[in-house]
Design a protein around this motif. Sequence first.
Motif, PDB file in Angstrom:
ATOM      1  N   ASP A 127      -8.088   8.446   6.176  1.00 40.97           N
ATOM      2  CA  ASP A 127      -7.172   9.398   5.548  1.00 40.97           C
ATOM      3  C   ASP A 127      -7.901  10.617   4.988  1.00 40.97           C
ATOM      4  O   ASP A 127      -7.378  11.728   5.026  1.00 40.97           O
ATOM      5  N   LEU A 128      -9.105  10.438   4.482  1.00 42.39           N
ATOM      6  CA  LEU A 128      -9.852  11.554   3.893  1.00 42.39           C
ATOM      7  C   LEU A 128     -10.452  12.493   4.942  1.00 42.39           C
ATOM      8  O   LEU A 128     -10.977  13.547   4.588  1.00 42.39           O
ATOM      9  N   GLN A 129     -10.336  12.155   6.213  1.00 43.67           N
ATOM     10  CA  GLN A 129     -10.791  13.066   7.269  1.00 43.67           C
ATOM     11  C   GLN A 129     -10.045  14.396   7.203  1.00 43.67           C
ATOM     12  O   GLN A 129     -10.568  15.423   7.605  1.00 43.67           O
ATOM     13  N   ASP A 130      -8.815  14.352   6.700  1.00 46.78           N
ATOM     14  CA  ASP A 130      -7.984  15.556   6.615  1.00 46.78           C
ATOM     15  C   ASP A 130      -8.353  16.453   5.443  1.00 46.78           C
ATOM     16  O   ASP A 130      -7.771  17.512   5.287  1.00 46.78           O
ATOM     17  N   GLU A 149      -1.983  10.858  -3.876  1.00 46.13           N
ATOM     18  CA  GLU A 149      -1.780  11.173  -2.454  1.00 46.13           C
ATOM     19  C   GLU A 149      -2.341  10.050  -1.588  1.00 46.13           C
ATOM     20  O   GLU A 149      -1.700   9.627  -0.615  1.00 46.13           O
ATOM     21  N   LEU A 150      -3.535   9.574  -1.947  1.00 44.51           N
ATOM     22  CA  LEU A 150      -4.138   8.467  -1.205  1.00 44.51           C
ATOM     23  C   LEU A 150      -3.316   7.190  -1.366  1.00 44.51           C
ATOM     24  O   LEU A 150      -3.154   6.423  -0.417  1.00 44.51           O
ATOM     25  N   LYS A 151      -2.792   6.979  -2.547  1.00 44.25           N
ATOM     26  CA  LYS A 151      -1.976   5.795  -2.797  1.00 44.25           C
ATOM     27  C   LYS A 151      -0.745   5.797  -1.891  1.00 44.25           C
ATOM     28  O   LYS A 151      -0.417   4.784  -1.277  1.00 44.25           O
ATOM     29  N   ARG A 152      -0.082   6.944  -1.788  1.00 47.63           N
ATOM     30  CA  ARG A 152       1.101   7.053  -0.932  1.00 47.63           C
ATOM     31  C   ARG A 152       0.747   6.913   0.546  1.00 47.63           C
ATOM     32  O   ARG A 152       1.408   6.199   1.294  1.00 47.63           O
ATOM     33  N   SER A 153      -0.294   7.596   0.975  1.00 48.65           N
ATOM     34  CA  SER A 153      -0.604   7.615   2.400  1.00 48.65           C
ATOM     35  C   SER A 153      -1.195   6.299   2.910  1.00 48.65           C
ATOM     36  O   SER A 153      -1.034   5.963   4.085  1.00 48.65           O
ATOM     37  N   THR A 154      -1.878   5.554   2.044  1.00 54.22           N
ATOM     38  CA  THR A 154      -2.468   4.285   2.477  1.00 54.22           C
ATOM     39  C   THR A 154      -1.585   3.094   2.143  1.00 54.22           C
ATOM     40  O   THR A 154      -1.796   2.011   2.658  1.00 54.22           O
ATOM     41  N   ASP A 155      -0.628   3.288   1.245  1.00 51.55           N
ATOM     42  CA  ASP A 155       0.268   2.228   0.784  1.00 51.55           C
ATOM     43  C   ASP A 155      -0.477   1.137   0.012  1.00 51.55           C
ATOM     44  O   ASP A 155      -0.023  -0.004  -0.063  1.00 51.55           O
ATOM     45  N   ALA A 156      -1.616   1.485  -0.553  1.00 49.97           N
ATOM     46  CA  ALA A 156      -2.385   0.539  -1.377  1.00 49.97           C
ATOM     47  C   ALA A 156      -1.851   0.568  -2.802  1.00 49.97           C
ATOM     48  O   ALA A 156      -1.380   1.610  -3.272  1.00 49.97           O
ATOM     49  N   ASN A 157      -1.949  -0.555  -3.502  1.00 53.07           N
ATOM     50  CA  ASN A 157      -1.565  -0.527  -4.911  1.00 53.07           C
ATOM     51  C   ASN A 157      -2.693   0.121  -5.722  1.00 53.07           C
ATOM     52  O   ASN A 157      -3.815   0.262  -5.238  1.00 53.07           O
ATOM     53  N   SER A 158      -2.393   0.538  -6.920  1.00 54.77           N
ATOM     54  CA  SER A 158      -3.349   1.293  -7.740  1.00 54.77           C
ATOM     55  C   SER A 158      -4.650   0.539  -7.967  1.00 54.77           C
ATOM     56  O   SER A 158      -5.735   1.123  -7.897  1.00 54.77           O
ATOM     57  N   ARG A 159      -4.551  -0.734  -8.260  1.00 57.43           N
ATOM     58  CA  ARG A 159      -5.757  -1.534  -8.550  1.00 57.43           C
ATOM     59  C   ARG A 159      -6.660  -1.614  -7.315  1.00 57.43           C
ATOM     60  O   ARG A 159      -7.874  -1.415  -7.419  1.00 57.43           O
ATOM     61  N   THR A 160      -6.065  -1.902  -6.176  1.00 59.28           N
ATOM     62  CA  THR A 160      -6.848  -2.006  -4.938  1.00 59.28           C
ATOM     63  C   THR A 160      -7.481  -0.672  -4.591  1.00 59.28           C
ATOM     64  O   THR A 160      -8.670  -0.600  -4.275  1.00 59.28           O
ATOM     65  N   LEU A 161      -6.689   0.395  -4.652  1.00 57.50           N
ATOM     66  CA  LEU A 161      -7.200   1.718  -4.301  1.00 57.50           C
ATOM     67  C   LEU A 161      -8.329   2.134  -5.232  1.00 57.50           C
ATOM     68  O   LEU A 161      -9.353   2.657  -4.785  1.00 57.50           O
ATOM     69  N   SER A 162      -8.176   1.883  -6.510  1.00 60.63           N
ATOM     70  CA  SER A 162      -9.220   2.226  -7.476  1.00 60.63           C
ATOM     71  C   SER A 162     -10.517   1.484  -7.155  1.00 60.63           C
ATOM     72  O   SER A 162     -11.602   2.074  -7.160  1.00 60.63           O
ATOM     73  N   ARG A 163     -10.419   0.191  -6.860  1.00 61.47           N
ATOM     74  CA  ARG A 163     -11.593  -0.617  -6.521  1.00 61.47           C
ATOM     75  C   ARG A 163     -12.257  -0.111  -5.241  1.00 61.47           C
ATOM     76  O   ARG A 163     -13.472   0.045  -5.168  1.00 61.47           O
ATOM     77  N   VAL A 164     -11.439   0.184  -4.233  1.00 61.48           N
ATOM     78  CA  VAL A 164     -11.965   0.667  -2.952  1.00 61.48           C
ATOM     79  C   VAL A 164     -12.661   2.015  -3.127  1.00 61.48           C
ATOM     80  O   VAL A 164     -13.756   2.234  -2.600  1.00 61.48           O
ATOM     81  N   LEU A 165     -12.042   2.920  -3.870  1.00 60.46           N
ATOM     82  CA  LEU A 165     -12.651   4.235  -4.096  1.00 60.46           C
ATOM     83  C   LEU A 165     -13.965   4.103  -4.863  1.00 60.46           C
ATOM     84  O   LEU A 165     -14.938   4.794  -4.551  1.00 60.46           O
ATOM     85  N   ASP A 166     -14.013   3.214  -5.848  1.00 61.02           N
ATOM     86  CA  ASP A 166     -15.261   2.972  -6.578  1.00 61.02           C
ATOM     87  C   ASP A 166     -16.343   2.447  -5.638  1.00 61.02           C
ATOM     88  O   ASP A 166     -17.489   2.891  -5.678  1.00 61.02           O
TER      89      ASP A 166
END
Length: 105
Positions: free
Chosen positions: A32-35, A42-59
């Motif tokens: 998704d960040l290729q764009d 925005e990442l949460k909406r486009s990946t459909d990840a929940n906040s906790r998962t997305l935060s962990r993945v980004l970290d």
Amino acid sequence: MSTRNEADDTPCSVIESLEQIGSQWRLAVLYDLQDGEKRFNELKRSTDANSRTLSRVLDDLQETGYVARRFEEDKPIATYYSLTQKGESLCPVFDEIKQWSEEWL
């Protein structure tokens, strides 16, 4: 086919690479960040990840050097994420996977 190098008993480079980037969520965020730079929501909406998962993945991706984080302190306060040079180096890999999937899936 062996996945280990018998000389030093460590995983081969393909397995090692997949361990760093191979989870569903890590791949989704990197793809998704290729764009370009995106905000957390925005990442949460486009990946459909929940906040906790997305935060962990980004970290995790920031810690391993694939993603950079930038804070914007103007109102409203926002956090932006983008690919680092290391992350951008995966773009041709995603292109190849996309081409392969269009042919074989």
